[in-house]
Design a protein around this motif. Structure first.
Motif, short mmCIF file in Angstrom:
data_model
loop_
_atom_site.label_atom_id
_atom_site.label_comp_id
_atom_site.label_asym_id
_atom_site.label_seq_id
_atom_site.Cartn_x
_atom_site.Cartn_y
_atom_site.Cartn_z
N GLU A 45 2.15 4.90 0.78
CA GLU A 45 1.93 5.68 1.99
C GLU A 45 1.45 7.10 1.71
OE1 GLU A 45 5.54 5.42 4.24
OE2 GLU A 45 5.10 3.38 4.89
N GLU A 46 1.90 7.72 0.61
CA GLU A 46 1.61 9.14 0.41
C GLU A 46 0.80 9.46 -0.83
OE1 GLU A 46 5.42 10.99 0.48
OE2 GLU A 46 5.90 10.20 2.45
N ARG A 78 -3.58 4.34 1.71
CA ARG A 78 -4.54 3.82 2.69
C ARG A 78 -5.61 4.86 3.04
NH1 ARG A 78 -4.22 -0.37 5.59
NH2 ARG A 78 -1.97 -0.59 5.49
N HIS A 79 -5.21 6.13 3.16
CA HIS A 79 -6.16 7.17 3.57
C HIS A 79 -7.13 7.57 2.46
CE1 HIS A 79 -2.79 9.43 1.78
NE2 HIS A 79 -3.72 10.28 1.39
N ALA A 80 -6.89 7.12 1.25
CA ALA A 80 -7.78 7.43 0.12
C ALA A 80 -8.92 6.41 0.05
CB ALA A 80 -6.99 7.41 -1.18
N THR A 127 0.86 -1.18 0.00
CA THR A 127 0.00 0.00 0.00
C THR A 127 0.89 1.23 0.00
OG1 THR A 127 -1.63 -1.20 1.33
CG2 THR A 127 -1.85 1.20 1.23
#
Length: 94
Positions: free
Chosen positions: A26-27, A68-70, A24
């Motif tokens: 990270e940015e 991951r945050h998307a 995954t």
């Protein structure tokens, strides 16, 4: 110009002879070319990781293209099958 992307790498053992490698970013999102390169690097790391055992016959690499945050996005899967000796074949994942 070469761009680099940090990815989180996680192993999921699937029996004595198989492992799933989850990648995954990270940015930022990965391009398809970056995903392929990351999958090949993850395969090499898995083969060299003695904690996974010496009898791996199947390595599935799943590369999530979005961080991951998307929101959930596309992923690419690659299946590496051991043919014997130092020979492996790569197939599109299932």
């Amino acid at each position: 110009m070469v761009s680099t992307v940090n990815v989180e790498l996680r192993y999921v053992q699937e029996g004595l002879e198989a492992v799933r490698v989850l990648l995954t970013p990270e940015e930022r999102a990965l391009s398809f070319f970056e995903a392929r390169s990351a999958a090949e690097q993850a395969f090499l790391e898995a083969v060299g990781d003695r904690s996974l055992g010496d009898s791996l016959k199947r390595i599935t690499v799943v590369v999530r293209l979005a961080p991951r945050h998307a929101a959930a996005g596309d992923e690419q899967k690659y299946l590496f099958l051991h043919k014997g000796g130092k020979q492996w074949t790569i197939l599109p994942g299932d």
